[in-house]
Design a protein around this motif. Structure first.
Motif, mmCIF file in Angstrom:
data_model
loop_
_atom_site.group_PDB
_atom_site.id
_atom_site.type_symbol
_atom_site.label_atom_id
_atom_site.label_comp_id
_atom_site.label_asym_id
_atom_site.label_seq_id
_atom_site.Cartn_x
_atom_site.Cartn_y
_atom_site.Cartn_z
ATOM 1 N N LEU A 14 0.968 -1.351 0.008
ATOM 2 C CA LEU A 14 -0.139 0.122 0.055
ATOM 3 C C LEU A 14 0.857 1.268 -0.063
ATOM 4 C CD1 LEU A 14 -2.871 -1.033 2.552
ATOM 5 C CD2 LEU A 14 -3.048 -0.732 0.003
ATOM 6 N N THR A 17 1.959 1.687 -3.970
ATOM 7 C CA THR A 17 1.163 2.041 -4.914
ATOM 8 C C THR A 17 0.684 3.468 -5.520
ATOM 9 O OG1 THR A 17 -0.789 2.257 -3.204
ATOM 10 C CG2 THR A 17 -0.561 0.079 -4.134
ATOM 11 N N ILE A 32 -7.371 0.147 -1.327
ATOM 12 C CA ILE A 32 -7.107 -1.232 -0.334
ATOM 13 C C ILE A 32 -7.615 -2.373 -0.812
ATOM 14 C CG2 ILE A 32 -7.084 -1.896 2.051
ATOM 15 C CD1 ILE A 32 -7.089 0.890 3.039
#
Length: 196
Positions: A14, A17, A32
């Motif tokens: 995460l 990203t 997510i």
């Protein structure tokens, strides 16, 4: 259910990203779901629980949103759905990306230590019908997070229990599922005290 992965790998996935051009400063629940959901229910439930249990959970509304998301996702686990789904309204909710990155980087040294403690064992607790029972527990605990938000940091108890169970599912480690029972009992006590 997806393959075993590590807690550090989830945080980093995460953290790294690329963001959408129109929402470069926000990390949405939809993002997510996209990044983590393909790895199975364990990692997704774990990430929602961590967001609520860590300092990010101090933001008003975050524990409730995470609790609702955990309950919805876990309900799908109970019924054996292959891929988790959330409604558009929940997918659009977000937190500051920079805040997430700051928390993630502070946690990485700790998650690496935890990763060394997670290994495939007690398989009977993380496979087959057991995963559905874990799903039921996560539904109940996720729902508990909503009323507990009115008490400072109280929602962290069910969130922590869910995180341990999610860690067990993620690493295929039944020991961590068992470890989640203690904070789950604490969360039950908080809710019982609140309604009486």
């Amino acid at each position: 259910m997806g393959e075993a992965t590590t807690l550090t790998a989830l945080l980093e996935s995460l953290d790294s990203t690329p963001s959408d051009a129109g929402a470069s400063d926000r990390l949405s629940i939809g993002e997510i779901l996209t990044v983590i959901g393909e790895r199975g229910y364990g990692p997704l439930v774990l990430m929602f629980a961590l967001i609520a249990a860590l300092p990010t959970g101090a933001v008003p509304g975050i524990p409730s949103v995470c609790g609702i998301s955990i309950a919805l996702v876990s309900t799908q686990l109970v019924f054996g759905k292959d891929y988790p789904w959330l409604p558009a309204k929940l997918r659009e909710l977000s937190i500051e990306r920079q805040r997430y990155k700051q928390v993630s980087r502070r946690l990485t040294p700790w998650t690496r230590r935890i990763d060394r403690l997670v290994r495939p064992r007690l398989h009977v607790l993380v496979e087959g019908a057991s995963t559905r029972l874990i799903g039921v527990a996560c539904v109940v605990l996720g729902a508990c997070m909503i009323p507990l938000e009115i008490i400072p940091f109280a929602a962290a108890a069910p969130a922590f229990a869910i995180a341990l169970m999610g860690l067990g599912l993620t690493g295929r480690d039944g020991f961590w599922v068992l470890a989640g029972i203690v904070p789950a009992g604490l969360a039950g006590y908080f809710v019982f005290t609140l309604i009486n």
